[in-house]
Design a protein around this motif. Sequence first.
Motif, PDB file in Angstrom:
ATOM      1  N   GLN A 229      11.737 -25.366 -19.891  1.00 12.40           N
ATOM      2  CA  GLN A 229      11.302 -26.749 -19.678  1.00 12.40           C
ATOM      3  C   GLN A 229      10.431 -27.222 -20.837  1.00 12.40           C
ATOM      4  N   VAL A 230       9.530 -26.363 -21.286  1.00 12.94           N
ATOM      5  CA  VAL A 230       8.654 -26.725 -22.406  1.00 12.94           C
ATOM      6  C   VAL A 230       9.485 -26.993 -23.658  1.00 12.94           C
ATOM      7  N   ARG A 231      10.502 -26.177 -23.874  1.00 10.31           N
ATOM      8  CA  ARG A 231      11.349 -26.385 -25.045  1.00 10.31           C
ATOM      9  C   ARG A 231      12.097 -27.716 -24.955  1.00 10.31           C
ATOM     10  N   GLN A 232      12.561 -28.091 -23.763  1.00  7.35           N
ATOM     11  CA  GLN A 232      13.233 -29.377 -23.582  1.00  7.35           C
ATOM     12  C   GLN A 232      12.280 -30.535 -23.857  1.00  7.35           C
ATOM     13  N   ILE A 233      11.054 -30.414 -23.381  1.00 10.13           N
ATOM     14  CA  ILE A 233      10.041 -31.441 -23.641  1.00 10.13           C
ATOM     15  C   ILE A 233       9.787 -31.559 -25.138  1.00 10.13           C
ATOM     16  N   ALA A 234       9.624 -30.403 -25.794  1.00 11.80           N
ATOM     17  CA  ALA A 234       9.386 -30.393 -27.235  1.00 11.80           C
ATOM     18  C   ALA A 234      10.558 -31.019 -27.986  1.00 11.80           C
ATOM     19  N   SER A 235      11.781 -30.716 -27.545  1.00  8.04           N
ATOM     20  CA  SER A 235      12.970 -31.273 -28.195  1.00  8.04           C
ATOM     21  C   SER A 235      12.976 -32.796 -28.098  1.00  8.04           C
ATOM     22  N   THR A 236      12.597 -33.326 -26.941  1.00  7.15           N
ATOM     23  CA  THR A 236      12.522 -34.785 -26.770  1.00  7.15           C
ATOM     24  C   THR A 236      11.487 -35.376 -27.717  1.00  7.15           C
ATOM     25  N   MET A 237      10.426 -34.629 -27.959  1.00  5.29           N
ATOM     26  CA  MET A 237       9.366 -35.074 -28.863  1.00  5.29           C
ATOM     27  C   MET A 237       9.665 -34.749 -30.325  1.00  5.29           C
ATOM     28  N   GLU A 238      10.853 -34.184 -30.575  1.00  8.90           N
ATOM     29  CA  GLU A 238      11.283 -33.808 -31.927  1.00  8.90           C
ATOM     30  C   GLU A 238      10.386 -32.719 -32.518  1.00  8.90           C
ATOM     31  N   VAL A 239       9.990 -31.790 -31.666  1.00  8.44           N
ATOM     32  CA  VAL A 239       9.210 -30.622 -32.077  1.00  8.44           C
ATOM     33  C   VAL A 239      10.083 -29.386 -31.887  1.00  8.44           C
ATOM     34  N   GLU A 240      10.212 -28.571 -32.933  1.00  7.53           N
ATOM     35  CA  GLU A 240      11.050 -27.375 -32.876  1.00  7.53           C
ATOM     36  C   GLU A 240      10.342 -26.245 -32.137  1.00  7.53           C
ATOM     37  N   MET A 241      11.078 -25.538 -31.291  1.00  2.90           N
ATOM     38  CA  MET A 241      10.565 -24.347 -30.611  1.00  2.90           C
ATOM     39  C   MET A 241      11.666 -23.312 -30.479  1.00  2.90           C
ATOM     40  N   LEU A 242      11.249 -22.061 -30.318  1.00  5.63           N
ATOM     41  CA  LEU A 242      12.215 -20.969 -30.239  1.00  5.63           C
ATOM     42  C   LEU A 242      13.027 -21.027 -28.948  1.00  5.63           C
ATOM     43  N   THR A 243      14.181 -20.382 -28.969  1.00  8.67           N
ATOM     44  CA  THR A 243      14.951 -20.128 -27.754  1.00  8.67           C
ATOM     45  C   THR A 243      14.852 -18.636 -27.453  1.00  8.67           C
ATOM     46  N   LEU A 244      14.751 -18.308 -26.176  1.00  8.12           N
ATOM     47  CA  LEU A 244      14.546 -16.923 -25.763  1.00  8.12           C
ATOM     48  C   LEU A 244      15.419 -16.652 -24.553  1.00  8.12           C
ATOM     49  N   GLU A 245      16.349 -15.700 -24.697  1.00  9.52           N
ATOM     50  CA  GLU A 245      17.304 -15.389 -23.627  1.00  9.52           C
ATOM     51  C   GLU A 245      17.336 -13.883 -23.368  1.00  9.52           C
TER      52      GLU A 245
END
Length: 328
Positions: A229-245
């Motif tokens: 969820q945090v990564r989706q929020i960051a993406s909307t704000m045009e902030v890059e974050m890692l993906t972790l699976e």
Amino acid sequence: MEPPHPPVAVRRSRCLVTAAMLCAVMGSSVSALAKPVTSGDLYARVLVARRELEELRRYMGYPKCEPSTIAVDNVSPREIHTMALVLLASADRVGFEHTRQQSSTNRDPGDATALDDTLPVINKSIEHLRIIKKLYGLEPSSDEVPVLDDRTTADVFASLVAADRQLNRMLDRPVESREVHRQVTIATLYAAKLLEQFNTTTPLPSPPEFEPNKSPAEVYARLLRCLKQVRQIASTMEVEMLTLEPSKEHLSDVEPGDVLELAMVLTAQLQHLHSLVPEIDMPEEVYYVDRKFPSHVYQSAGTLEQQLAELTRAVRANPRWLLGNPMP
């Protein structure tokens, strides 16, 4: 009468000595300026840490932790720094159990923007491990490790995770649920400060109903959803974050140390979003937490899940909500 000037040869000799002394003092700085630290350099240092760790593990008779099976991508220097600090905290914790000495190193992720910022953190972890080895009469391992230029930041992150998992398996007193609960509480307070920027939201909602019988694996899965969820929020704000699976094998073998590690990474991501907001208040400190079970942590993570769902809606309605400032 002025003393005579020394011979030219003597003056040259003095200059050479002075230059040599300056080089000795400033050599590391000059080298750092000449060649920035690469992901291959960091990976090599993590290998040294893991080599020290493996010798300690064998000496103490602890079982070997299976290699981590977590797929990570899009890892930034800031996120490498966060994971290196997680490893340092674990190394410090194991070190304290054996030496009763604790480091006062600052554990704030800060605003690390270059890999150079992380090298001292990894070296500090190596130092902690070597202090433990010295206590038991073990010699430090060699620092000679080949630098593999093809190693990526994702490789470094995964190697740090593997080292941290092994350290957590070597604790006399395993990670407790109350420690994870404290970390998740910190995350909820950062989320609340972000939500306070929107007049239409509830910064700190009522917690969901308490559900007994929860396991660390279930807590981990809920925190993993929060991280996404945090990564989706960051993406909307045009902030890059890692993906972790994590793989199914990893999810079936989750221990409290893994949950704390994920909670610390999640908190660091929220701290980063918080740092981008001008003139925002800092959350209050969280100190001692009494006895908790995984179900309490699961409940607190549920509060965070609600907050992030609300923040997602608010940010989507106004992606440029940071007072119109351009996002990084």
